[in-house]
Design a protein around this motif. Structure first.
Motif: not given
Lengths: 401, 401
Positions: B21-26, B31-34, B337-356
Motif C-alpha cells: 500500500p505504501l508503494a501504491v501511495a508513492a 514516484i517511480k518504484v523499483y 517504509r521511509w524509502c516509500l513514504n519520505e524519500f525519492s531520488y530524481e522522482g524514483e525510489t526502491v521497495m525492498m522486503a525487510p528481512a526480519s
C-alpha cells in the motif's frame, strides 16, 4: 513412516468426487457414464470470456495483487448493484473459487472448539473447511418431507451457547435447491444480531431462482453489516468452474484485514481466471436468459422424471441446479457404487452423489442422492431411463410399506 | 461485532507484500518504484505457454480433476527425469501454486502442538502455513557472516524432541540463495531417518543454480522415500507466477490419499494454469539458457553493486534470485517504509522486503533486507544508485564500528 495428522485422517472424502475412480474404471470397461454427481454445467462459458483469453497480449503471466485486480473488483460493483447489494471495491477480496472464500472466512473467524451452525443437508465441503479450522458443526436438520424448509427459529436458538460463533447458510441451497424466504432470512438476522454471530452466506446460485419469491441476500439484512460474510463464485454463473475465481465480501474491515493476511500467504488468486471473470461480466442478457430457460426445462424434465419412477421422490427445487431425491434402496452409497461397478444398461450407467455426505448426523440421508441437472435434456432423459432400470435390478431395493 | 480468530490475529503480514500500500501511495504521488521486494521476474513466459492460451478451443472452462490433469502429470515425469528425480504420475498432485502444496503438506502432517524445524532466514509464508496447522516452528539460525550455511547437525539434534514431526528446507534457498551441499543433505537425511521425521523440501528454484556444486534433491536421498514431500511450482521456472500451478510430490501413498481429500475440498487446481504449465514443458533449451544467463549477469551486477555501497554487505548467493543484504541502518523495516513514504531520488525510489519477516527469532535480521534480482540490469543499476542515495540521506543510518 511418520504419522498423518488427526485432521488429515478425519477430513471426509468428497461425496461428489470420491466415486470418481469407479467411474474411470467403468469408462475403462467401455461403459458410458452420465455424470449427475457434479455441478459441472455443460453450458458454454460466455463468448466474451473465451475471447478475453485469446486476446491476452501479455508476455509475462505475473502475480496479481493478493486481494485481486482493482479493475475486476470495481467492475463487480455494478454486478452486485443489479441485485441491490451495495458494495465497494474495497469490500471485495478475490479468492481461488468460492472454496477458498469459505476456507478463509472460517479460518479467520473460528477458533478450535468454536461452534458453527449449518443446516443439513448442506454443501459437503463446508464440513471439511470447518474441520480444518478446528470448529465443531452443530446441525439444524431439514427434511425432504418438508421440502427442506428451515425449522422454526427456536430450533436454532436451542443450539446456541457460549461457543457458538456463526451460522453458515447456502441460498439458494446446494444440495436441496431450497430458497430462504424473506421471513426466514429475517429470523436468521435477528439471531445473528441477538447473539452477535457471524453470518456466512454462500450465494453462488443467485442467478438460478425459479420461483416468484424474491431473493434475499444476507447483504440485504439491516443492522448486521459487520457480521455478514458473503461467499461468491463465478463458477456456476458463467459455467467457468475451472477458472477458480470466487470472492469473499464483507463490510467488516477488521475481518478483511485478517483475510488479506491469508491472501498474502498464498500470494495471489489466479491471474487468467480473473481476466476471464472480468470479461464475463459483459456477457449479454441473452446469455443469461438462454441459460436460465435451459435450467427451467431441465429442472422440469428431471423432477417430473424422478417422481414418475416407482418409489422415487424429489421435492421441486426452487433454485440452484440440484435436487436431493429419495430412492427405494437400502443404502444410496452402496447403490451408487453398484451402478458404477456392477450395473449397466445398453452399455451405459449413471453416477450420482450419495446424499449422506451432505449430512452431519450419522445415518441421515442414507436413502437419498444428490442429482445435478447440468446435462442437456436428452441426456437427462436417458439418465432417468437408466436410473429406472438400475432401481429395478438393484438387489438392495427396499420399498416403503 | 464478533471476534476474529486467534490464528487470524497471529498470522503475520507478508514481509514481501505488506508495504505494497505504501508503494501504491508513492506511485500515486508520481514516484517511480523499483520493485526489489518480490520474486516476480520480468522475463517472458515461454512462447509455447502463451500460444497454448490462444489455442484453447474449449467452449466450457470446466473443473479439472482434483489431483490435476493426467496428461500434465504424465508429462512432468520426463521433466523430473532430467534432474534424476524418479517419479510416477500418481506420485504428483497438482496444486494452486507451491503455496497450496506447502499448506496441504503441513495440514496433512502436523497436529496442533507438533514442532517443525525450519532454518532461518526462511521463506516468510512457511510461518503462516505452520501457524494455520497449529504447529510450532523451531528455528535453526543461519547467519549472513557464514554465508547462511547450515549449522552442524548437532544443532538440529538439540531441537528434536517427542513433538518434532518434520524438517522444512528450501533448496536453493529463498531468501538467502544458499544451496545445500550433498553432505549437508545427507546429514539431514540421517536425522530424518533416525527420528522418522517428514522432510518437506521446497525446490522451486532448481533451474537457478550458479555454482559448479551439484543440486541434491531430497528425492535423491535414499532410505527416506516415504518421509520426503517435494514442494514444487512452475512460477519461477517459466516466469508464470500468475497461473498458480504447483505440485506436491511424495512416494508416501497414505499421505497422498490424505492430501487428495484436501484437494477434493477445494475441488480443483486452476484449469487455464495447467494448460499453460503443460505447454511450457516444451519450452526450448534456448529459453532456459537465455533466462539463466540473464540471472547470472544480474546476480553479478546486484551483488557487486551492493558490496560497493559503503556499509552494505551481501554474500554471493549460489542459487535462486534473491540475496539477503545487511544495510547500515537502525532498522530495515523503518528504512524500507521511509524509502516509500519520505524519500525519492530524481522522482524514483526502491521497495525492498525487510528481512526480519524471514526470521522467527525476534529481533533477528533487523538490519537486513531481501532483494530480488528479477529486474533487468539497467533497472538494477538504477535501483542500486537510488539505494546508495537513500542510505546517504536516511536519518537512522548506523555504521558499524
Amino acid at each position: 513412516m511418520p504419522e498423518i495428522s488427526v485432521r488429515g485422517l478425519e477430513i471426509p472424502e468428497s461425496p461428489i468426487r470420491k466415486l470418481a475412480p469407479l467411474a474411470v474404471a467403468a469408462k475403462g470397461r467401455g461403459i458410458k457414464v452420465y455424470h449427475l454427481n457434479i455441478g459441472q454445467p455443460d453450458l458454454p462459458t460466455p463468448q466474451v470470456g473465451l475471447d478475453a483469453l485469446k486476446n491476452i497480449n501479455r508476455t509475462v503471466l505475473e502475480y496479481s495483487p493478493s486481494q485481486g485486480y482493482q479493475s475486476y473488483r470495481e467492475k463487480l460493483i455494478s454486478y452486485y448493484k443489479k441485485y441491490n447489494i451495495d458494495v465497494k471495491a474495497d469490500d471485495i477480496i478475490v479468492t481461488a473459487g468460492g472454496s477458498e472464500a469459505v476456507f478463509f472466512a472460517l479460518m479467520a473467524c473460528l477458533n478450535p472448539g468454536d461452534e458453527i451452525i449449518i443446516p443439513e443437508p448442506g454443501y459437503a465441503n463446508y464440513k471439511a473447511f470447518a474441520l480444518l479450522a478446528g470448529a465443531t458443526i452443530r446441525t439444524i436438520t431439514t427434511t425432504i418431507e418438508e421440502g427442506f424448509a428451515l425449522p422454526k427459529v427456536e430450533k436454532f436458538e436451542e443450539l446456541i451457547n457460549e461457543h457458538t460463533k456463526g451460522i453458515l447458510i447456502c441460498n439458494p441451497n446446494n444440495p436441496t435447491g431450497y430458497l430462504y424466504s424473506r421471513s426466514e432470512m429475517e429470523q436468521i438476522r435477528d439471531l445473528v444480531k441477538k447473539y452477535d454471530l457471524y453470518l456466512f452466506s454462500d450465494e453462488v446460485y443467485r442467478e438460478y431462482i425459479y420461483t416468484d419469491a424474491p431473493y434475499t441476500s444476507a447483504c440485504h439484512l439491516e443492522g448486521i453489516e459487520n457480521n455478514v460474510v458473503l461467499i461468491d463464485s463465478v463458477s456456476k454463473r458463467y459455467s467457468e468452474c475451472g477458472v477458480r475465481i470466487g470472492a469473499l465480501i464483507t463490510k467488516n474491515e477488521e475481518l478483511r484485514a485478517t483475510v488479506l493476511k491469508f491472501c498474502q500467504a498464498r500470494l495471489s488468486p489466479p491471474l487468467l481466471g480473473q481476466i476471464v471473470a472480468e470479461a464475463s461480466l459483459d456477457a449479454p442478457e441473452a446469455y443469461f436468459r438462454s441459460v436460465y430457460d435451459e435450467y427451467v426445462e431441465r429442472r422440469k424434465c428431471l423432477i417430473d422424471g424422478l417422481n414418475s419412477i416407482p418409489g422415487v421422490y424429489s421435492p421441486m427445487p426452487m433454485g440452484a441446479f440440484y435436487t436431493v431425491a429419495r430412492l427405494p434402496v437400502d443404502d444410496c452409497e452402496k447403490f451408487c457404487r453398484w451402478c458404477l461397478n456392477e450395473f449397466s444398461y445398453e452399455g451405459e450407467t449413471v453416477m450420482m452423489a450419495p446424499a449422506s455426505g451432505f449430512y452431519t448426523t450419522p445415518g441421515a440421508g442414507y436413502n437419498q442422492v444428490r442429482i445435478a441437472y447440468v446435462l442437456k435434456k436428452e441426456d437427462l432423459e436417458r439418465a432417468l431411463t437408466i436410473l429406472r432400470k438400475a432401481l429395478e435390478e438393484y438387489p438392495g431395493r427396499v420399498d416403503e410399506k
